[in-house]
Motif scaffolding. Structure first.
Motif, short mmCIF file in Angstrom:
data_model
loop_
_atom_site.label_atom_id
_atom_site.label_comp_id
_atom_site.label_asym_id
_atom_site.label_seq_id
_atom_site.Cartn_x
_atom_site.Cartn_y
_atom_site.Cartn_z
N ARG A 150 -8.53 -59.17 103.42
CA ARG A 150 -8.59 -60.58 103.83
C ARG A 150 -8.07 -61.49 102.72
O ARG A 150 -7.21 -62.34 102.95
N ASP A 205 -18.42 -56.90 110.45
CA ASP A 205 -18.97 -58.16 110.95
C ASP A 205 -17.98 -59.07 111.68
O ASP A 205 -18.20 -59.43 112.83
N ARG A 264 -23.87 -64.68 106.78
CA ARG A 264 -22.50 -64.36 106.35
C ARG A 264 -21.48 -65.25 107.07
O ARG A 264 -20.49 -65.67 106.49
N ARG A 283 -21.40 -68.41 105.34
CA ARG A 283 -20.84 -68.24 104.00
C ARG A 283 -19.31 -68.21 104.04
O ARG A 283 -18.65 -68.88 103.25
N ARG A 334 -16.82 -71.10 102.67
CA ARG A 334 -15.93 -70.76 101.56
C ARG A 334 -14.46 -71.08 101.90
O ARG A 334 -13.74 -71.63 101.09
N1 CTP Z 1 -19.86 -55.88 106.15
C1 CTP Z 1 -20.29 -56.01 107.46
N2 CTP Z 1 -21.55 -56.48 107.75
C2 CTP Z 1 -22.39 -56.84 106.76
C3 CTP Z 1 -21.97 -56.71 105.42
C4 CTP Z 1 -20.69 -56.22 105.15
O1 CTP Z 1 -19.54 -55.71 108.38
N3 CTP Z 1 -23.60 -57.30 107.05
C5 CTP Z 1 -18.50 -55.34 105.87
C6 CTP Z 1 -17.37 -56.35 105.98
O2 CTP Z 1 -16.25 -55.68 106.51
C7 CTP Z 1 -17.11 -56.76 104.56
C8 CTP Z 1 -17.39 -55.47 103.81
O3 CTP Z 1 -18.43 -54.84 104.55
O4 CTP Z 1 -15.78 -57.20 104.38
C9 CTP Z 1 -17.82 -55.67 102.37
O5 CTP Z 1 -19.00 -56.45 102.29
P1 CTP Z 1 -19.21 -57.55 101.17
O6 CTP Z 1 -18.79 -57.03 99.87
O7 CTP Z 1 -20.59 -58.09 101.33
O8 CTP Z 1 -18.27 -58.71 101.68
P2 CTP Z 1 -16.82 -59.14 101.32
O9 CTP Z 1 -16.10 -59.29 102.61
O10 CTP Z 1 -16.21 -58.28 100.30
O11 CTP Z 1 -17.12 -60.61 100.79
P3 CTP Z 1 -17.09 -61.21 99.32
O12 CTP Z 1 -15.63 -61.47 99.06
O13 CTP Z 1 -17.87 -62.46 99.42
O14 CTP Z 1 -17.70 -60.19 98.44
#
Ligand code: CTP
Length: 419
Positions: free
Chosen positions: A46, A132, A182, A185, A189
Motif C-alpha cells: 500500500r 481487513d 483500524r 486509523r 492517516r
Molecule cells: N491485518 C488485518 N486485520 C487486522 C490486522 C492486520 O487484516 N486486524 C492485515 C492487513 O493486511 C495489514 C497487515 O495485516 O496490512 C499488517 O498489519 P499491521 O502491521 O497492523 O498494519 P499495516 O497495514 O502494516 O499498518 P501500519 O502501516 O500502520 O503498520
C-alpha cells in the motif's frame, strides 16, 4: 499521484528503494531454488504505491514459510531467525534495524464472530481475503515467475486512487471488531473516506454491540499508532462520532476543550522530541483528563497497562491541582524544581497543555529545557573534603546546596559553598 500506474514489472526500480530491491532479489533467488511463489504483502505494498516510506517488510510464501526463512537467512548471511512453529511464521533478522517477517500463505475463517480464527494453509488469494481492507490486501509478487507483478484481487489499487477504505466482505467488522478502529486509523492517516457499504457494515457492527466484544489490549495497539500519527484530529473525531470513547468510559467527553488540547499537543512537536516522550501516551492522558481515580483505574486496567504504569500516572493526574498551586507561587528556580522534580515528564507536559496561563507555561518550559538538565556541582566528595562526616543530614545538605545552585547566577562550587 499513485505509483504502479503502468506495470510495475517494467519499472520496479522506480518504485522500490534500491536497498529493498536488493533484498527482494535475494528472496527471489531463494524462491527459485525452492520452487515456491512468494509475495511482498500488506501495508508496505500500500505504502509503496502511495510513495510513502514503510519499514515493515512482510513476506508471504505459498509453501513452508519457516523452511523458506531458514534458507533466506543463509543466503542473506542474516544474524538470526526466530521461528514460530504454531503459526508457521518466522522473522529473519538481517541486522537489528532490518527484519523480514515471513509467513506461509493461509486461509482463515471464524467459527463464530470474534472467535479466534481457524487457520489452514491456503494460496495467496485466500491469504489476501482474510485481510481487513482492500488497500491492505494487495501483494507484489517477488518470485521469478512474475517478479514485480501487482496482485490485487479485491480492487485495492482502485480504492487507493479513489481514497476509500473498503472491507472485503460484510462480516469483516463482526469477525474482528478491532478493524473498526483500524478503519478510522487509515482513514485519518491518509485522509480517506469510509466507502458507503463499509460505513454501513461498521455502523451495524457498533449498533449490534460488537464494540463491547472488542479486545481492548489489541485496541490499545491500534490506538497507539493512531495517537502517534500526524492527522490525529480526524481520527479523534471518528472515535468520538462512533462512540468508541464512550465505550472506553462513559465519562470521556470529547468536547471543544479536549479538541483544543489535542491541537495544542500537535504544536509541541519540538518539546516532545526534546524530552523523548511518546505522543500517544499524552493523547491518552488528555482524553482521560476528567476521570475520577476509580474510573481512571478501570480504563487503565481495561487496556492492560502495568501496575507500575498505573501508579505513576494515577499519582501525576491526581496531583495536578497541587502541582499547579506550587507552580503559581514559585518565584525561584528551586521552587519550580521542587514542584516538578518527582513528576513524570508526560504529566508535566499535560499540565503545560491544559493550562492557559503564559506564566505557568514559561515556568514549565524553564524546567524542561534548563532546570531538569542541570547536574549538582557539589557532590558527596566535596562535603567529605570539607571535613563533614557522612550521615542522614548529608543527603539533605547536598539537596540544599543544589537548590542554591539553581537560584544563583553563574554558580561555581566556591560561590555555593560560601553561601
Ligand atoms: N491485518 C488485518 N486485520 C487486522 C490486522 C492486520 O487484516 N486486524 C492485515 C492487513 O493486511 C495489514 C497487515 O495485516 O496490512 C499488517 O498489519 P499491521 O502491521 O497492523 O498494519 P499495516 O497495514 O502494516 O499498518 P501500519 O502501516 O500502520 O503498520
Amino acid at each position: 499521484k499513485l505509483k504502479f500506474e503502468s506495470e510495475i514489472k517494467n519499472n520496479i526500480e522506480g518504485v522500490v528503494p534500491s536497498e529493498l530491491l536488493n533484498l527482494l532479489k535475494i528472496v527471489e533467488a531463494v524462491s527459485k531454488k525452492r520452487g515456491e511463489r512468494v509475495f511482498l504483502v500488506g501495508g508496505i505494498v500500500r505504502d509503496l504505491i502511495l510513495g510513502i516510506n514503510n519499514k515493515d517488510i512482510d513476506i508471504v510464501v505459498e509453501g513452508d514459510g519457516i523452511k523458506f526463512a531458514l534458507e533466506l537467512k543463509d543466503m542473506l548471511g542474516a544474524k538470526k531467525v526466530k521461528t514460530h512453529e504454531k503459526f508457521k511464521t518466522a522473522v529473519v533478522v538481517v541486522q537489528d534495524d532490518l527484519k523480514l517477517d515471513i509467513a506461509s500463505s493461509r486461509l482463515e475463517y471464524y467459527e463464530y464472530p470474534t472467535s479466534l480464527p481457524v487457520v489452514e494453509y491456503g494460496n495467496i488469494r485466500d491469504d489476501m481475503y482474510r485481510r481487513d481492507f482492500s488497500i491492505n490486501a494487495m501483494a507484489l509478487e517477488i518470485d521469478s515467475y512474475n517478479f514485480g507483478k501487482l496482485i490485487d484481487f479485491y480492487g485495492g489499487y482502485e480504492d487507493l486512487a479513489a481514497k476509500k477504505i473498503r472491507v472485503l466482505h460484510n462480516l469483516s467488522f463482526v469477525e474482528d471488531p478491532t478493524r473498526i478502529i483500524r478503519a478510522f486509523r487509515f482513514a485519518a492517516r491518509y485522509g480517506f473516506e469510509l466507502e458507503k457499504d463499509t460505513e454501513i457494515f461498521l455502523k451495524n457492527a457498533i449498533t449490534d454491540g460488537f464494540l463491547k466484544k472488542i479486545s481492548w489490549p489489541r485496541v490499545k495497539q491500534e490506538l497507539e499508532i493512531l495517537f502517534s500519527d500526524k492527522n490525529l484530529t480526524r481520527g479523534m473525531e471518528y472515535l468520538n462520532e462512533y462512540k468508541v470513547f464512550v465505550e472506553i468510559n462513559p465519562n470521556i467527553k470529547y468536547d471543544l476543550e479536549m479538541k483544543k488540547n489535542i491541537e495544542r499537543l500537535e504544536t509541541l512537536e519540538d518539546l516532545l522530541s526534546f524530552v523523548k516522550i511518546k505522543k500517544w501516551l499524552l493523547v491518552f492522558l488528555i482524553i482521560l483528563e476528567n476521570l475520577k481515580k476509580k474510573e481512571l483505574d478501570l480504563v487503565f486496567n481495561k487496556f492492560n497497562f502495568s501496575n507500575k504504569f498505573i501508579e505513576k500516572y494515577d499519582y501525576g493526574i491526581l496531583m495536578r491541582e497541587k502541582i499547579l498551586d506550587q507552580l503559581e507561587s514559585a518565584d525561584k528556580n528551586s521552587d519550580i524544581y521542587k514542584a516538578l522534580n518527582n513528576i513524570s515528564m508526560e504529566i508535566i507536559i499535560l499540565i503545560h497543555i491544559q493550562n492557559r496561563k503564559k506564566e505557568i507555561k514559561l515556568k514549565i518550559e524553564n524546567y524542561i529545557y534548563n532546570l531538569s538538565k542541570i547536574k549538582p556541582l557539589i557532590r558527596g566528595e566535596d562535603l567529605l573534603k570539607n571535613g563533614e562526616l557522612p550521615g542522614i543530614e548529608f543527603k539533605e545538605k547536598l539537596r540544599v546546596y543544589f537548590m542554591k545552585q539553581l537560584d544563583i547566577e553563574n554558580p561555581t562550587k566556591e560561590k555555593i559553598l560560601k553561601m
